[in-house]
Write a protein that holds these residues in place. Sequence first.
Motif, PDB file in Angstrom:
ATOM      1  N   UNK A 154       6.122   3.343 -40.720  1.00 31.06           N
ATOM      2  CA  UNK A 154       5.840   4.471 -42.113  1.00 31.06           C
ATOM      3  C   UNK A 154       7.872   4.236 -42.546  1.00 31.06           C
ATOM      4  N   UNK A 155       8.927   3.917 -41.347  1.00 33.52           N
ATOM      5  CA  UNK A 155       9.864   3.761 -41.950  1.00 33.52           C
ATOM      6  C   UNK A 155      10.400   2.380 -43.131  1.00 33.52           C
ATOM      7  N   UNK A 193       5.026   6.863 -46.938  1.00 34.90           N
ATOM      8  CA  UNK A 193       3.388   6.564 -46.339  1.00 34.90           C
ATOM      9  C   UNK A 193       3.391   8.350 -45.991  1.00 34.90           C
ATOM     10  N   UNK A 194       2.489   8.849 -45.604  1.00 32.06           N
ATOM     11  CA  UNK A 194       2.702  10.513 -45.396  1.00 32.06           C
ATOM     12  C   UNK A 194       2.347  10.508 -43.919  1.00 32.06           C
ATOM     13  N   UNK A 219      -1.047   8.580 -41.465  1.00 28.08           N
ATOM     14  CA  UNK A 219      -0.883   7.583 -40.506  1.00 28.08           C
ATOM     15  C   UNK A 219      -1.156   7.493 -39.365  1.00 28.08           C
ATOM     16  N   UNK A 220      -0.353   9.148 -38.605  1.00 23.34           N
ATOM     17  CA  UNK A 220      -0.095   9.006 -37.298  1.00 23.34           C
ATOM     18  C   UNK A 220      -1.258   9.588 -36.448  1.00 23.34           C
ATOM     19  N   UNK A 227      -2.356   2.203 -48.764  1.00 19.95           N
ATOM     20  CA  UNK A 227      -0.917   1.819 -48.123  1.00 19.95           C
ATOM     21  C   UNK A 227      -1.064   2.437 -47.048  1.00 19.95           C
ATOM     22  N   UNK A 228      -2.160   4.167 -46.447  1.00 17.78           N
ATOM     23  CA  UNK A 228      -1.810   4.230 -45.265  1.00 17.78           C
ATOM     24  C   UNK A 228      -3.166   3.561 -44.457  1.00 17.78           C
ATOM     25  N   UNK A 229      -3.874   3.142 -44.919  1.00 17.90           N
ATOM     26  CA  UNK A 229      -4.831   2.084 -44.099  1.00 17.90           C
ATOM     27  C   UNK A 229      -4.274   1.184 -43.824  1.00 17.90           C
TER      28      UNK A 229
END
Length: 193
Positions: free
Chosen positions: A37-38, A43-44, A48-49, A125-127
Amino acid sequence: MINFKYIDIWEQAKPYLNIRRNDKHTWYCYYFAEQLCEAYPEANRDIVLPTILLHDVGWSTVPKDKIYEAFGPNMLYPELRRQHETEGVRIAGEILRELEYDDEAITEITSIIDGHDTRKESLSLHDSIVRDADKLWRYTPFGLATVGSWFNYSVHEQMLLLHKWIDTRFFTDAGREMARGLYAFLVINNNTM
């Protein structure tokens, strides 16, 4: 350390992660997801987390006597690998609804969980971040020891696979670069290759 914002999710997920060393696996994956994510600030993290914390809760529904034959090189029960994804969707949805997550977030999180090990393409992108974080743990000493114990692989056999996977299994450039760095660390510390 898990961000305070996601502690409730972690606490709810923990009882489902007491198989296959998924608790420790999830910690590693969470750290790698934060790093990815950094690298991708667009990215949200709120997608993601939570997803990475919940991605493997469905393994808790797979019969313990078949779990190591539901994935890996000697897979006899691919339907059980798929079951861990579909049941993961159910369990993650229940946890997130109980924690009063937004329906739209629940939909995106569970759509990533649904297929995170079996889907060939990335949805977003999250996936991609979740799936790369889920692979990166294999490039750690913990991953090397765990996978070796599951499949009776030698370090050398695993190192050959890990090297090959860098260019074939990752979705993000940052994931590939992290894998290269971790792989170099393993080579140096295992005196291999």
